[in-house]
Enzyme design. Structure first.
Site, mmCIF file in Angstrom:
data_model
loop_
_atom_site.group_PDB
_atom_site.id
_atom_site.type_symbol
_atom_site.label_atom_id
_atom_site.label_comp_id
_atom_site.label_asym_id
_atom_site.label_seq_id
_atom_site.Cartn_x
_atom_site.Cartn_y
_atom_site.Cartn_z
ATOM 1 N N GLY A 293 0.741 -1.213 0.088
ATOM 2 C CA GLY A 293 -0.161 0.077 -0.070
ATOM 3 C C GLY A 293 0.645 1.394 -0.206
ATOM 4 N N SER A 294 0.235 2.277 0.731
ATOM 5 C CA SER A 294 0.962 3.832 0.402
ATOM 6 C C SER A 294 2.311 3.703 0.892
ATOM 7 C CB SER A 294 0.056 4.844 1.142
ATOM 8 O OG SER A 294 -1.234 4.531 1.024
ATOM 9 N N VAL A 295 2.766 2.867 1.802
ATOM 10 C CA VAL A 295 4.323 2.970 2.047
ATOM 11 C C VAL A 295 5.037 3.021 1.032
ATOM 12 C CG1 VAL A 295 4.052 2.193 4.572
ATOM 13 C CG2 VAL A 295 4.425 0.573 2.601
#
Lengths: 584, 114
Positions: A293-295
């Site tokens: 995801g956004s990491v």
């Protein structure tokens, strides 16, 4: 017959054998005897001389050996037979020397059924002392005609004492070494375990089988047991709070690449690995691969900045969702306006990240993520290493989804190594589970410029100060990081209810020492988080508490709090919604 | 003359033989002692080995933190509790009224100490 010995007795009397000869024969005879005697004496002398010489040589040698020579002989009759205790398998210790695995002698109970007089009575008394052995089974074993039967392997000293106290004839102990893990489930996934024959079957035990076998020098790992405990405890607490099915965490030394803590929950007891299910034995931190995801926006932003595709002052209009093929890429919390690059990062805008990735291009993204080691299996000592799931072919749509962390599944271990490279000045350092001496940095390659690394550090700091990662801010430790929430793949579709919530952070951001990753598998929203189960609500607080607890333990100097900071602060201003923020 | 020599040699042989046996038995005794010492060293090392494992077991961080919480009332330290020495405020130094010694007083003290 009384004839004297003619040869050696000198006589005036004529000898019998000479009678009747002429008188001159007597003289002749006398001369002959004399001659014989001379010869005898000479021979005697020669023999005596030879013997004397021989004895002299022997004597001299004796003196030489006993008094003069000592070079060839050990000074002590028996050299010390034991300086170190011989174990069949070396200990494993953590970086501070705490024993994590050791080999202890244990007693195993066996019987010679032929010597057991009354199997029934013996079985009854024995099962009273060892309640886990059923009496009927024991009686059957003892009633056989064999002369050897195992009753119980690897008794504890207390159990051995109990059995000894019974004083039953026909029962014997066999001493066997047994592998013992004093910290049990806490280090189970890293250390692994050894089987009944003391052969390593997983983890470090398997990877270093040759090194451990028959050695006495302990193997020092890079783990710090205290940090391992802090990380495990906080992950377990978050798992319980959010009724998650699993969790994983890592603490990596950003300078040396040493893994200071590696946790995977649920865990198992390495003394009884057979009783644990496969899920508990599965190492989520190194073997599991997840869409993070956004990491991943850390990498997208770092790539775009490093290549000059965008600058810190640039930005994109993120008000329109992106439609590609049958997908629509939206933002989780749409801002519906123009966002600068720092804003895209700290508000975690998917649309903005897609624009940045597209401006960099697919080949660049492929090369950049490959350089960070995200497209190949991680290099680490334990055999449990997950192969990342890389899209093939890598199309434009993949570039778009990967920019915000979907479509490329990597292990947490790969994640922390890559983020360490982003924040430590731009050098990829190989991760290791062994203690590295010296503190010299082993560098694989440079992956981005020192300038981009500095920019990324303060972008990550901003995301914690003002963005989605606020709950990770441990006062005084200048935490920076990025949250991530990814829907899990169920078959070929994404499930909205099953998520991976994660946070990856580093601290202190002015000169990062440690990279920390926390990941909670399928958390459920609760009331105090307003029903949210996102990385910012679930994983960020875990990282904050871990940093708060490990900072003082590892002697990291907390900085003055923001409100106490003076004018000497290194300012990098960024304009967000008309307000100038600053970060180190 | 030769008789004396024989006597001397015999005595020497006797003494040497006795000495030899004495040394032999002494060595045997010492060797036994050494063996026992080695055995006890091994036993001690094994005991230390086991105790080390037990020490590690008793030092399980979860157990220690539980004991510290229950019996000592301690909690994990946080960064805000750490203060640098430089950050501490200067201690207010109170100047006591020390009278300046007169020349006579100094001379008197010097005389006394002599």
């Amino acid at each position: 017959m009384n004839r004297p010995d003619t040869t050696f007795v000198r006589t005036r009397r004529p000898l019998d054998l000479d009678t009747g000869s002429d008188p001159t024969s007597m003289i002749l005879l006398d001369g002959t005897i004399k001659q014989c005697l001379e010869i005898g004496r000479t021979r005697l002398l020669a023999a005596g001389l030879v013997f004397a010489m021989a004895f002299l040589v022997v004597g001299l040698r004796l003196v030489d050996v006993s008094l003069l020579t000592d070079g060839n002989e050990p000074r002590l009759a028996a050299a010390p037979r034991s300086n170190a205790l011989e174990t069949i398998r070396a200990d494993i210790v953590d970086r501070n020397g705490v024993v994590l695995a050791t080999t202890l002698p244990t007693a195993s109970l066996y019987a010679n059924p032929r010597q057991v007089l009354d199997p029934e009575a013996v079985a009854a008394r024995l099962s009273a002392a060892l309640p886990e052995l059923p009496g009927a089974e024991l009686a059957a074993k003892l009633a056989t005609e064999k002369s050897f039967v195992w009753l119980k392997r690897k008794l504890s000293p207390r159990q051995q004492h109990e059995v000894n106290r019974l004083g039953i004839p026909g029962l014997y102990f066999q001493h066997e070494p047994d592998r013992v893990y004093p910290h049990g489930a806490l280090t189970a996934h890293v250390i692994g375990f050894a089987g009944m024959d003391n052969r390593g079957l997983s983890g470090i035990e398997q990877a270093f089988e040759e090194r451990l076998r028959g050695a006495t020098r302990p193997l020092a790992l890079s783990l710090d047991l205290r940090v391992q405990h802090v990380l495990t405890e906080e992950l377990a607490a978050a798992m319980a709070t959010f009724r998650a099915i699993g969790a994983a965490g890592l603490v990596l030394d950003a300078e040396s690449g040493e893994v200071v803590a590696m946790a995977s929950l649920p865990s198992f007891d390495p003394a009884r690995p057979g009783e644990a299910d496969d899920d508990a034995r599965f190492n989520r931190a190194s073997l599991g691969v997840y869409e993070m995801g956004s990491v991943f926006k850390i990498f997208t932003t770092a790539m775009a900045l490093d290549q000059g595709a965008v600058g810190l002052q640039d930005g994109y209009d993120v008000s329109q969702p992106i439609r590609v093929a049958s997908y629509t890429i939206r933002d989780f919390k749409p801002k519906n306006r123009w966002l600068s690059v720092p804003e895209i990062f700290i508000y975690s805008s998917n649309i903005g990240s897609v624009h940045m990735a597209m401006d960099s291009g697919t080949p660049a993204q492929k090369a950049f993520l490959g350089n960070l080691g995200l497209t190949r299996a991680a290099q680490i000592e334990v055999p449990e290493v997950g192969q990342p799931m890389v899209p093939s072919p890598w199309r434009e749509i993949n570039t778009m989804t990967i920019s915000y962390g979907h479509g490329l599944a990597v292990s947490p271990l790969q994640m922390v190594s890559a983020v360490a490279a982003v924040v430590n000045g731009g050098q990829l350092v190989p991760a290791t589970l062994l203690k590295r001496g010296g503190g010299e940095r082993v560098v694989v390659r440079r992956v981005l410029s020192a300038r981009t690394s500095r920019d990324m550090r303060w972008l990550m700091r901003l995301a914690v100060q003002n963005g989605t990662g606020r709950l990770a801010d441990a006062p005084g430790y200048l935490v920076g990081g990025k949250t991530g929430t990814a829907d899990k793949l169920r078959g070929r579709r994404y499930a909205r209810s099953a998520r991976i919530a994660s946070f990856i952070g580093a601290f202190p951001m002015d000169r990062p020492r440690y990279v920390i990753f926390a990941m909670i598998d399928e958390p459920k929203g609760i009331e105090s988080t307003h029903g949210y189960a996102t990385g910012g609500w679930v994983a960020a607080p875990v990282v904050r508490r871990v940093i708060e607890r490990m900072g003082p333990l590892l002697g990291i100097q907390p900085k003055a709090l923001d409100e106490e900071e003076g004018a000497d602060r290194h300012l990098v201003p960024v304009n967000l919604k008309g307000t100038v923020f600053a970060a180190n | 003359m030769s008789r004396i020599a024989v006597l001397v040699w015999l005595t020497a042989i006797m003494v040497a033989a006795l000495g030899l046996f004495h040394v032999k038995y002494e060595v045997q005794r010492l060797e036994e002692e050494l063996g026992l010492e080695h055995q006890s060293i091994l036993e001690r090392q094994e005991a230390i080995h086991i105790l080390k494992a037990e020490w590690s077991y008793l030092n399980q961080p979860a157990r220690l933190s539980d004991l510290a919480r229950r019996h000592l009332g301690l909690a994990p330290m946080v960064g805000t509790q750490v203060v640098r020495l430089d950050d501490l405020p200067q201690r207010a130094v109170q100047k006591a009224e020390v009278p300046t010694p007169t020349l006579d007083a100094i001379l008197a003290r010097a005389r006394n100490s002599r």
